[in-house]
Design a protein around this motif. Structure first.
Motif, PDB file in Angstrom:
ATOM      1  N   TYR A 137      78.103 103.255  45.860  1.00 58.84           N
ATOM      2  CA  TYR A 137      78.697 104.442  45.290  1.00 58.84           C
ATOM      3  C   TYR A 137      79.806 103.966  44.233  1.00 58.84           C
ATOM      4  O   TYR A 137      80.731 103.112  44.508  1.00 58.84           O
ATOM      5  CB  TYR A 137      79.498 105.109  46.223  1.00 58.84           C
ATOM      6  N   PRO A 138      79.658 104.006  42.766  1.00 58.58           N
ATOM      7  CA  PRO A 138      80.562 103.829  41.970  1.00 58.58           C
ATOM      8  C   PRO A 138      81.852 104.246  42.258  1.00 58.58           C
ATOM      9  O   PRO A 138      82.114 105.432  42.628  1.00 58.58           O
ATOM     10  CB  PRO A 138      80.240 104.442  40.632  1.00 58.58           C
ATOM     11  N   ALA A 139      82.968 103.588  42.185  1.00 59.62           N
ATOM     12  CA  ALA A 139      84.244 103.915  42.311  1.00 59.62           C
ATOM     13  C   ALA A 139      84.914 104.880  41.069  1.00 59.62           C
ATOM     14  O   ALA A 139      84.041 104.836  40.151  1.00 59.62           O
ATOM     15  CB  ALA A 139      85.353 102.542  42.460  1.00 59.62           C
ATOM     16  N   GLU A 140      86.146 105.439  41.361  1.00 59.06           N
ATOM     17  CA  GLU A 140      86.693 106.454  40.298  1.00 59.06           C
ATOM     18  C   GLU A 140      86.921 105.690  39.161  1.00 59.06           C
ATOM     19  O   GLU A 140      87.012 104.370  39.101  1.00 59.06           O
ATOM     20  CB  GLU A 140      88.044 106.910  40.969  1.00 59.06           C
ATOM     21  N   ASP A 141      86.844 106.302  38.083  1.00 56.99           N
ATOM     22  CA  ASP A 141      86.710 105.838  36.804  1.00 56.99           C
ATOM     23  C   ASP A 141      87.811 104.862  36.326  1.00 56.99           C
ATOM     24  O   ASP A 141      88.019 103.759  35.814  1.00 56.99           O
ATOM     25  CB  ASP A 141      87.019 107.009  35.520  1.00 56.99           C
ATOM     26  N   TYR A 142      89.153 105.263  37.140  1.00 59.23           N
ATOM     27  CA  TYR A 142      90.332 104.212  36.835  1.00 59.23           C
ATOM     28  C   TYR A 142      90.252 102.877  37.329  1.00 59.23           C
ATOM     29  O   TYR A 142      90.805 101.910  37.156  1.00 59.23           O
ATOM     30  CB  TYR A 142      91.742 105.039  37.274  1.00 59.23           C
ATOM     31  N   HIS A 143      89.226 102.810  38.180  1.00 60.34           N
ATOM     32  CA  HIS A 143      88.874 101.316  38.966  1.00 60.34           C
ATOM     33  C   HIS A 143      88.039 100.546  37.838  1.00 60.34           C
ATOM     34  O   HIS A 143      87.986  99.519  38.022  1.00 60.34           O
ATOM     35  CB  HIS A 143      88.346 101.596  40.083  1.00 60.34           C
ATOM     36  N   GLN A 144      87.394 101.260  37.075  1.00 58.79           N
ATOM     37  CA  GLN A 144      86.396 100.396  36.200  1.00 58.79           C
ATOM     38  C   GLN A 144      86.832 100.061  34.931  1.00 58.79           C
ATOM     39  O   GLN A 144      87.841 100.288  34.422  1.00 58.79           O
ATOM     40  CB  GLN A 144      85.349 101.756  35.762  1.00 58.79           C
TER      41      GLN A 144
END
Length: 172
Positions: A137-144
């Motif tokens: 599951y991709p993490a929230e955008d601010y973690h990318q």
């Protein structure tokens, strides 16, 4: 043709850059895997109630970079002797794991782990787990791509013991 590799080695922020900068890497996605809650949030994973581990999913071109090369890079980003976290990041959501996609990846990862154990590079047992891949599951955008978006905070995270450990064990 694209393939996937999934590695966990502590905070996913620190696991992106070493792969992201290599030829043949299409994308490196920070996220969560190995747990029992679908689409978990960072807060849920941080509560240690979901069973998830912070990890990176690497989409790569095997014609340019091999899975073996990715495993070699992975080892050089982690403390494979610490089963319950990495550096200042503690708990099961930071455990070191190679999540394999298929039998070929399993063989490569197991052989690589065996070679590391026999190398004498570490004076403690290699405890990194090799497990079948589960939904990622991709993490929230601010973690990318955190190292690009927040370079100062990223450097502070790296300075939390990771950089010194890696230099001490892998610069030889």
């Amino acid at each position: 043709m694209e393939e996937k590799a999934i590695f966990a080695g502590g905070c996913f922020w620190c696991m992106v850059k070493p792969f992201d900068t290599m030829p043949g890497i299409k994308r490196v996605i920070s996220g969560y895997t190995g747990g029992h809650v679908p689409n978990p949030t960072y807060e849920q994973v941080a509560s240690h109630q979901t069973g998830h581990t912070e990890a990176v999913e690497i989409i790569f071109d095997p014609q340019v970079i091999s899975y073996q090369e990715l495993v070699n890079i992975y080892w050089q980003q982690t403390d494979p002797t610490d089963a319950m976290g990495q550096f200042q990041d503690r708990g099961d959501s930071y455990r070191p794991v190679i999540f394999v996609q298929n039998e070929e990846q399993q063989k490569i990862a197991e052989q690589s782990k065996k070679e590391l154990e026999q190398s004498g590079r570490f004076d403690q047992p290699i405890v990194t787990q090799i497990e079948p891949a589960q939904p990622f599951y991709p993490a929230e955008d601010y973690h990318q791509n955190f190292y690009q978006k927040n370079p100062l905070r990223y450097e502070m995270e790296e300075a939390g013991g990771r950089t010194a450990f890696l230099k001490d064990h892998w610069s030889k």
